[in-house]
Design an enzyme around this catalytic site. Structure first.
Site, PDB file in Angstrom:
ATOM      1  N   HIS A   1     -15.934  -7.937   0.883  1.00 41.73           N
ATOM      2  CA  HIS A   1     -14.970  -8.899   1.417  1.00 41.73           C
ATOM      3  C   HIS A   1     -15.227 -10.289   0.845  1.00 41.73           C
ATOM      4  O   HIS A   1     -14.322 -10.989   0.396  1.00 41.73           O
ATOM      5  CB  HIS A   1     -15.057  -8.921   2.953  1.00 41.73           C
ATOM      6  CG  HIS A   1     -14.185  -9.972   3.572  1.00 41.73           C
ATOM      7  ND1 HIS A   1     -14.648 -11.235   3.880  1.00 41.73           N
ATOM      8  CD2 HIS A   1     -12.876  -9.962   3.911  1.00 41.73           C
ATOM      9  CE1 HIS A   1     -13.672 -11.939   4.387  1.00 41.73           C
ATOM     10  NE2 HIS A   1     -12.581 -11.188   4.419  1.00 41.73           N
TER      11      HIS A   1
ATOM     12  N   GLY B   1      -8.469  -6.972   4.103  1.00 39.71           N
ATOM     13  CA  GLY B   1      -9.343  -7.096   5.265  1.00 39.71           C
ATOM     14  C   GLY B   1      -8.780  -7.875   6.435  1.00 39.71           C
ATOM     15  O   GLY B   1      -9.433  -8.018   7.466  1.00 39.71           O
TER      16      GLY B   1
ATOM     17  N   ARG C   1      -3.520  -1.342  -6.187  1.00 41.28           N
ATOM     18  CA  ARG C   1      -2.714  -2.560  -6.023  1.00 41.28           C
ATOM     19  C   ARG C   1      -3.076  -3.509  -7.151  1.00 41.28           C
ATOM     20  O   ARG C   1      -4.140  -3.379  -7.767  1.00 41.28           O
ATOM     21  CB  ARG C   1      -2.984  -3.207  -4.662  1.00 41.28           C
ATOM     22  CG  ARG C   1      -4.419  -3.636  -4.454  1.00 41.28           C
ATOM     23  CD  ARG C   1      -4.674  -4.099  -3.031  1.00 41.28           C
ATOM     24  NE  ARG C   1      -6.102  -4.334  -2.803  1.00 41.28           N
ATOM     25  CZ  ARG C   1      -6.664  -4.463  -1.623  1.00 41.28           C
ATOM     26  NH1 ARG C   1      -5.929  -4.394  -0.527  1.00 41.28           N
ATOM     27  NH2 ARG C   1      -7.955  -4.683  -1.504  1.00 41.28           N
TER      28      ARG C   1
ATOM     29  N   LYS D   1       0.836  -1.204   0.000  1.00 42.01           N
ATOM     30  CA  LYS D   1       0.000   0.000   0.000  1.00 42.01           C
ATOM     31  C   LYS D   1       0.874   1.258   0.000  1.00 42.01           C
ATOM     32  O   LYS D   1       0.658   2.175  -0.799  1.00 42.01           O
ATOM     33  CB  LYS D   1      -0.909  -0.010   1.223  1.00 42.01           C
ATOM     34  CG  LYS D   1      -1.983   1.067   1.191  1.00 42.01           C
ATOM     35  CD  LYS D   1      -2.957   0.895   2.352  1.00 42.01           C
ATOM     36  CE  LYS D   1      -3.809  -0.335   2.175  1.00 42.01           C
ATOM     37  NZ  LYS D   1      -4.548  -0.703   3.376  1.00 42.01           N
TER      38      LYS D   1
ATOM     39  N   ARG E   1      -3.623   2.939   8.456  1.00 40.95           N
ATOM     40  CA  ARG E   1      -3.949   1.698   7.761  1.00 40.95           C
ATOM     41  C   ARG E   1      -2.725   0.795   7.647  1.00 40.95           C
ATOM     42  O   ARG E   1      -1.598   1.268   7.547  1.00 40.95           O
ATOM     43  CB  ARG E   1      -4.479   1.995   6.351  1.00 40.95           C
ATOM     44  CG  ARG E   1      -5.681   2.916   6.354  1.00 40.95           C
ATOM     45  CD  ARG E   1      -5.960   3.478   4.978  1.00 40.95           C
ATOM     46  NE  ARG E   1      -6.842   2.633   4.210  1.00 40.95           N
ATOM     47  CZ  ARG E   1      -7.095   2.802   2.907  1.00 40.95           C
ATOM     48  NH1 ARG E   1      -6.509   3.777   2.259  1.00 40.95           N
ATOM     49  NH2 ARG E   1      -7.914   2.003   2.280  1.00 40.95           N
TER      50      ARG E   1
ATOM     51  N   CYS F   1       9.351 -38.356  -9.319  1.00 40.60           N
ATOM     52  CA  CYS F   1       8.024 -38.947  -9.527  1.00 40.60           C
ATOM     53  C   CYS F   1       7.190 -38.984  -8.248  1.00 40.60           C
ATOM     54  O   CYS F   1       6.109 -39.565  -8.229  1.00 40.60           O
ATOM     55  CB  CYS F   1       8.137 -40.346 -10.125  1.00 40.60           C
ATOM     56  SG  CYS F   1       9.019 -41.522  -9.079  1.00 40.60           S
TER      57      CYS F   1
ATOM     58  N   SER G   1      15.223 -41.703 -10.806  1.00 42.50           N
ATOM     59  CA  SER G   1      13.982 -40.970 -10.562  1.00 42.50           C
ATOM     60  C   SER G   1      13.814 -40.829  -9.059  1.00 42.50           C
ATOM     61  O   SER G   1      13.808 -41.828  -8.334  1.00 42.50           O
ATOM     62  CB  SER G   1      12.795 -41.717 -11.163  1.00 42.50           C
ATOM     63  OG  SER G   1      11.609 -40.999 -10.905  1.00 42.50           O
TER      64      SER G   1
ATOM     65  N   MET H   1      -6.013  -7.233   8.277  1.00 43.57           N
ATOM     66  CA  MET H   1      -5.453  -6.421   9.365  1.00 43.57           C
ATOM     67  C   MET H   1      -6.331  -5.185   9.593  1.00 43.57           C
ATOM     68  O   MET H   1      -7.362  -5.033   8.952  1.00 43.57           O
ATOM     69  CB  MET H   1      -4.000  -6.064   9.046  1.00 43.57           C
ATOM     70  CG  MET H   1      -3.075  -7.275   9.119  1.00 43.57           C
ATOM     71  SD  MET H   1      -1.377  -6.871   8.716  1.00 43.57           S
ATOM     72  CE  MET H   1      -1.453  -6.620   6.955  1.00 43.57           C
TER      73      MET H   1
ATOM     74  N   TYR I   1      13.232 -33.936 -16.019  1.00 41.28           N
ATOM     75  CA  TYR I   1      11.767 -33.903 -16.035  1.00 41.28           C
ATOM     76  C   TYR I   1      11.209 -33.986 -14.623  1.00 41.28           C
ATOM     77  O   TYR I   1      11.902 -34.352 -13.677  1.00 41.28           O
ATOM     78  CB  TYR I   1      11.200 -35.049 -16.894  1.00 41.28           C
ATOM     79  CG  TYR I   1      11.396 -36.434 -16.316  1.00 41.28           C
ATOM     80  CD1 TYR I   1      10.479 -36.963 -15.398  1.00 41.28           C
ATOM     81  CD2 TYR I   1      12.502 -37.221 -16.673  1.00 41.28           C
ATOM     82  CE1 TYR I   1      10.665 -38.236 -14.850  1.00 41.28           C
ATOM     83  CE2 TYR I   1      12.685 -38.475 -16.132  1.00 41.28           C
ATOM     84  CZ  TYR I   1      11.763 -38.981 -15.221  1.00 41.28           C
ATOM     85  OH  TYR I   1      11.950 -40.224 -14.678  1.00 41.28           O
TER      86      TYR I   1
END
Length: 886
Positions: free
Chosen positions: A453, A100, A331, A21, A91, A845, A778, A102, A865
Site C-alpha cells: 500500500h 486499498g 489495471r 476491475k 471486491r 494571466c 487578458s 474500499m 494563450y
C-alpha cells in the site's frame, strides 16, 4: 434494466457501468486468459443504494441468485453445500482505480459445516481453517465493525509463532471460535448462512464508497462522488493451499523507473492481502524464474499479451493454486512521473503507441514531480562515510526527502500544518494513513514490498518512499524506532533516498533534479540524462499539437530566463508593483505617495523612471523578441507604506519627514474594502503622471533594447477597468507618452499594443465596447472569480474546503475556473470582443493559467494563450496539447 453482468458479457470499454476491475476482468476473460468465473453488480446499483436510503433495486435479488446459479453450474459446486462448497470473493471496483480505499472480503460462503466438508474434500485442514480465519476476520471488520487482528497477534505470541504460516490447523480452528466469541461480545452475531453473508458483504462494499479514506482519496485525485463503485463477485482461487500455491502482484514494467522489465513480488502459501498489505515481506519476481520457471514463463507470456492488447503498463494480480495460474485483476498501473515519461517515450519508440496516445495518457500535474530535488551526491557520500547510513529498504518511490520522524498519520498532518518537514514512519501503512502520507515529505515502512500500500500510494502522490526495511524496530507507544542499536525518536531528523532505498541519520541538503540541472543550471549535459531526453521528447510532441501559446508570469529577468528554458513563449503578466519593492526603489515610491502636489509627485516619479526602465530592459533582453505584457500599477497605495509604528518611524527618518505625516497618510489611504477601492486604472486616472512615467519607462526600455539589435514586443495592460471610458482615458495617456519617446528617437520603428485586463464582470459584458480601442484582453481570473462569485480570495479558504467536501462546489474556484459562471462571462467576452475586432489577442494571466482543466477550457473558448508561473509552464504545454487532441 440489467444490473448484473457475467464477466463474459462485459468488456474493457464498460468502465462506467462495470467499474475498472469488472471491465478488465471481463476483457481478460474474453481474450482467453485464465480468469476465475464471476459477475459484476453495476455502479448503477451503488447510485440507487445512496439515492434510496441504502436499499437495492427490486430486481437485484433475482439477478444475483440466477448469476450465482450460473457460477455453480460452471464450477460443479454449490453455494453453502458442505460436501461440495462454492466460495467467492466480494471486491469493490470504481471506474477510477482507488487502491486499498474500499473494502474486500475473501473466502465468503464459509461456515462451520462447510469448513468440515472442505477439509474432508481437500484433505488439507490447515488450508481450510486458515481460509476460514481470514474470512471471519475480514467480515467482522468490514461488515460488522469489529476488529479482530489483535487476537491473531496474541495467539502467535502465546504459541511463539513468528508468522501466520507457523499456526497449525487446530490453532486456526480455535482462533475462529475465539473470533466469533469476540464478535458476540461486541453485541453482533456472525452469519452462518452464505446468502446472508453475501448480502452483508455487498452492502459493506457499497457503503465503503463513502468511508473517510475513500472520500479523502477522491478529493485528492478529483474523482466525482457520484460515480459510485461496482461490486465484483468471483469464484475463489487459493494461494494458501501449501508450497505449490501462492499469490502475487506485478507490473509489466518497473513503476518507479519505467524500465522495461517484468517487475513484481509474490509469496507462496499466501492470499492476496498478504502481499499488498505488507504483512509479510514478499519475494521479487526474479526469484520465480528459478523457483517456478513454468509459472514464470506463463506470466511472461501474459505480460506481453496484456501490454500488446492494452498498449500500456499494467498492474496485475495473480494466484497460483496447486501449480495452476489464475489471473485476478489487471489495471493500468500507477507510476511515478519519471516512469510515466519513460514508458510513454519508450512505447512511442517501440511503435506500441503514437505520440498522440502518449500525450493523452500523461497527467500534466505529474510533471511537477520531475522537477523535485535530489540529494547532492558529494554531501550524501560524505554522510555515508561518516557512518550515517541507518539501514536500507526497498526503493519504492524515487527522489530525496529529509524531515523529522513522526509515527502516525494524524501527527504527520499536524506537524506539517505548522510548517515542519516530516517523514511518516510506520510498521506498515494502511488506507487510513492517506492524509498523513499526503502531508509527509517522505514515507518509510518496516514491512511491505514494492507493491505494498505504501509503495503504490507514494508513487501515485509523487512521494519519496522507502518500504520493507526489516531492520527497523518501531514502537508506536514509545514514539521511537531502533535501527541496529541506534534509537531514533519522534522529531529526530532522517533523510530518505527513494531512488536507492537508503535511510540516513540527520538532515541532508537536496539539490535540483536532473531536468532542472539541464534546463536551468546548465550543470549537466542533456545527453547524459535519460530523464531529460524522455521529458524533451514528450514536450516536443506536445508543442507539435497544441494550439494555445504558453506564456509566463514574471517580473524579473531570472524568472523570465527560467520560463524560457521551460518553453514559455512570452510574458503574460509582469506585475510592475513587485519592482517597486526592489533595492533603491521603495524610497522614491514612498516619496511619491507622500507628495502633496503634482509637481512633487513628478519629482519622485523622475527618480523611479530610470529604475523602472532598467527593469524593463532586463525583461526585454531575457525574452529576446517574445511578447511581454506589462501591467500598469495595480495595488492600492497603502500597500507600499509601513503599518507598524516602528517601521513608520524608520521610514520618516529615511525620508527626513515627521513621523506624524506618515501616520496621517496611512490613515488617509485606509479603505474598508481596498480590493474594490482606489486601485488599478483608478489610480492612473487620479494620478495620470504615474501612468505616464510607467508608459515612458516601458517604451524607452523597448527603444534601447531595439537599438541593441534585440527584437522587442511590449504590450501595455491597463488594469481593473469596468467601463470603456476608463480604458480610453488611460490609453490616451499611454499613447501620448509612447509617441513622445518614439519621436525623441528619430521615429524609430517600434510595434507596441495597448490592451486591458478583464477582471470586473461589467468589462466582460461590455467587451464589444472595450474592443473598439483595446488591442488585447487578458483575463485576470483571480479578481474575476472574486467579483463574479462574491468570494474573497483572502478569506474564503476558511470554508471552501467544506464546500467541496459537501458537494456545494466541485472545485476550488480560485484553482480551477468555474466554467458555468465565471467561464460563461469569459465566453461572452471572447465572442463580443472578437465580433468587433476579429484579430483581438486574448489570454489569461490569473493563477488558473497553470491548471490543466482551466487550460483545456481556455482552448475550447478560443483564447490565444495562457500565462502561468515559470515552473508550471511544462504542465500548461502538455495540458494545451491534450486539449487540442481531445
Amino acid at each position: 434494466m440489467k444490473y448484473v453482468y457475467l464477466f463474459e458479457e462485459g468488456n474493457k470499454d464498460m468502465k462506467e457501468l462495470l467499474g475498472g476491475k469488472g471491465a478488465n476482468l471481463a476483457e481478460m476473460t474474453n481474450i482467453g486468459l485464465p480468469v476465475p468465473p464471476g459477475f459484476t453488480i453495476t455502479t448503477q446499483v451503488c447510485t440507487h443504494y445512496y439515492q434510496n436510503k441504502e436499499t437495492y433495486p427490486p430486481s437485484l435479488e433475482e439477478e444475483i441468485t440466477s448469476n450465482i446459479e450460473a457460477l455453480e453450474k460452471k464450477m460443479g459446486a454449490q453455494f453453502g453445500n458442505p460436501k461440495n462448497p462454492l466460495l467467492v470473493s466480494v471486491r469493490s471496483g470504481a471506474r477510477a482505480s482507488m487502491p486499498g480505499m474500499m473494502d474486500t472480503i475473501l473466502n465468503l460462503g464459509m461456515n462451520d459445516k462447510v469448513a468440515v466438508g472442505l477439509a474432508e474434500k481437500t484433505s488439507n485442514p490447515r488450508f481450510v481453517y486458515d481460509s476460514y480465519r481470514r474470512f471471519v476476520q475480514m467480515y467482522a471488520d468490514v461488515v460488522l465493525g469489529v476488529e479482530l487482528e489483535h487476537l491473531l497477534e496474541e495467539k502467535k505470541k502465546k504459541l511463539g509463532a513468528k508468522s501466520d504460516t507457523d499456526l497449525t490447523a487446530a490453532d486456526l480452528k480455535q482462533l475462529v471460535d475465539e473470533y466469533k466469541k469476540e464478535v458476540e461480545k461486541n453485541g453482533k452475531k456472525f452469519p452462518e448462512d452464505p446468502l446472508d453473508q453475501l448480502w452483508g458483504a455487498v452492502g459493506a462494499v457499497f457503503s465503503s464508497w463513502n468511508n473517510e479514506r475513500a472520500i479523502a482519496y477522491r478529493k485528492m485525485y478529483d474523482i466525482p462522488a457520484d460515480w459510485g463503485t461496482a461490486v465484483n463477485i468471483q469464484v475463489m482461487t487459493y494461494g494458501n493451499m501449501g508450497a505449490d500455491s501462492g499469490t502475487g502482484v506485478a507490473f509489466t514494467r518497473d513503476p518507479a523507473t519505467g524500465e522495461n522489465i517484468f517487475y513484481g513480488e509474490y509469496l507462496m502459501n499466501a492470499q492476496g492481502e498478504d502481499v499488498v498489505a505488507g504483512i509479510r515481506t514478499p519475494l521479487p519476481m526474479e526469484k520465480m524464474k528459478t523457483e517456478n520457471p513454468q509459472i514464470y514463463q506463463e506470466l511472461e507470456k501474459i505480460r506481453k499479451k496484456l501490454e500488446s492488447h492494452y498498449k500500456d503498463m499494467l498492474d496485475i494480480e495473480f494466484t497460483i493454486q496447486n501449480d495452476k495460474l489464475w489471473m485476478l485483476q489487471c489495471r493500468v498501473g500507477k507510476r511515478t512521473a519519471f516512469a510515466a515519461m519513460k514508458i510513454a517515450a519508450d512505447m512511442i519508440d517501440e511503435n506500441l503507441i503514437t505520440d498522440k496516445q502518449a500525450l493523452l495518457r500523461l497527467d500534466p500535474e505529474q510533471l511537477n514531480h520531475l522537477l523535485q530535488p535530489i540529494f547532492d551526491h558529494n554531501q550524501k557520500e560524505k554522510s555515508l562515510k561518516e557512518g550515517n547510513l541507518l539501514a536500507k529498504g526497498l526503493n519504492a518511490g524515487p527522489g530525496a526527502a529529509t524531515g523529522r520522524v513522526v509515527f502516525s498519520a494524524p501527527e504527520a498532518e499536524s506537524w506539517a500544518k505548522r510548517g515542519e518537514s516530516v517523514i511518516l514512519t510506520r510498521i506498515e501503512t494502511s488506507p487510513e494513513d492517506i492524509k498523513g502520507m499526503k502531508a509527509a515529505k517522505g514515507i518509510l515502512t518496516a514491512r511491505g514490498g514494492m507493491t505494498s500500500h505504501a509503495a503504490l500510494v507514494a508513487r501515485q502522490m509523487g512521494k519519496v518512499c522507502v518500504a520493507g526495511c526489516a531492520d527497523l524496530d518501531i514502537s508506536y507507544a514509545d514514539k521511537r524506532m531502533t535501527v541496529k542499536g541506534k534509537t531514533v525518536k519522534e522529531g529526530d531528523w532522517i533523510s530518505l533516498d527513494g531512488t536507492t532505498g537508503e535511510i540516513m541519520d540527520g538532515e541532508l541538503e537536496t539539490k535540483p533534479s536532473e531536468i532542472i540541472q539541464v534546463l536551468l543550471e546548465k550543470t549537466m549535459d542533456p545527453k547524459e540524462s535519460e530523464a531529460f531526453q524522455d521529458y524533451d521528447k514528450i514536450m516536443k510532441a506536445a508543442d507539435r499539437y497544441r494550439k494555445l501559446k504558453i506564456r509566463t508570469n514574471a517580473d524579473q529577468p531570472d524568472q523570465a530566463t527560467n520560463a524560457i528554458a521551460f518553453g514559455a513563449q512570452g510574458i503574460g503578466l509582469c506585475r510592475t508593483e513587485h519592482m517597486f519593492f526592489g533595492e533603491g526603489k521603495i524610497g522614491p515610491m514612498r516619496e511619491m505617495i507622500l507628495a502633496e502636489s503634482e509637481e512633487a509627485r513628478r519629482a519622485a516619479l523622475d527618480k523611479l523612471l530610470p529604475l523602472q526602465r532598467a527593469d524593463f530592459e532586463g525583461l526585454f533582453r531575457a525574452m529576446n523578441g517574445f511578447p511581454v505584457t506589462i501591467r500598469l500599477l495595480d495595488p492600492p497605495l497603502h500597500e507600499f507604506l509601513p503599518h507598524e509604528e516602528k517601521d513608520q518611524k524608520e521610514m520618516a527618518e529615511g525620508l527626513n519627514v515627521h513621523h506624524d505625516k506618515i501616520k496621517s497618510r496611512v490613515r488617509d489611504l485606509h479603505e474598508f474594502n481596498p480590493m474594490l477601492g482606489h486601485r488599478g486604472c483608478r489610480l492612473g486616472i487620479s494620478y495620470p503622471e504615474i501612468t505616464e512615467m510607467q508608459a515612458r519607462a516601458i517604451i524607452e526600455a523597448a527603444v534601447n533594447v531595439t537599438k541593441e539589435g534585440i527584437p522587442v514586443e511590449p504590450e501595455i495592460m491597463v488594469p481593473l477597468i469596468s467601463t470603456v471610458t476608463e480604458f480610453e482615458h488611460q490609453e490616451t495617456v499611454v499613447r501620448k507618452a509612447a509617441e513622445e519617446v518614439i519621436k525623441e528617437n528619430d521615429n524609430i520603428k517600434l510595434k507596441y499594443l495597448v490592451g486591458t485586463m478583464i477582471e470586473i464582470p461589467r468589462a466582460a459584458i461590455t467587451a464589444d465596447e472595450v474592443a473598439k480601442t483595446a488591442e488585447f484582453f487578458s483575463f485576470g481570473t483571480n479578481d474575476l472569480t472574486q467579483m463574479t462569485m462574491g468570494l474573497s480570495r483572502d478569506d474564503s479558504g476558511k470554508f471552501l474546503g467544506m464546500y467541496q467536501d459537501t458537494g456545494i462546489l466541485a472545485n476550488d474556484p480560485f484553482q480551477t475556473v468555474d466554467q458555468t459562471g465565471v467561464g460563461e462571462l469569459m465566453k461572452i467576452c471572447v465572442a463580443k470582443g472578437r465580433a468587433v475586432r476579429p484579430n483581438l489577442k486574448i489570454g489569461i494571466c490569473g493563477e488558473h493559467g497553470g491548471d490543466p482543466k482551466s487550460v483545456e477550457f481556455c482552448h475550447r473558448i478560443g483564447q490565444d494563450y495562457v500565462s502561468c508561473s515559470p515552473f508550471r509552464v511544462p504542465i500548461a504545454r502538455l495540458a494545451a496539447a491534450q486539449a487540442a487532441l481531445r
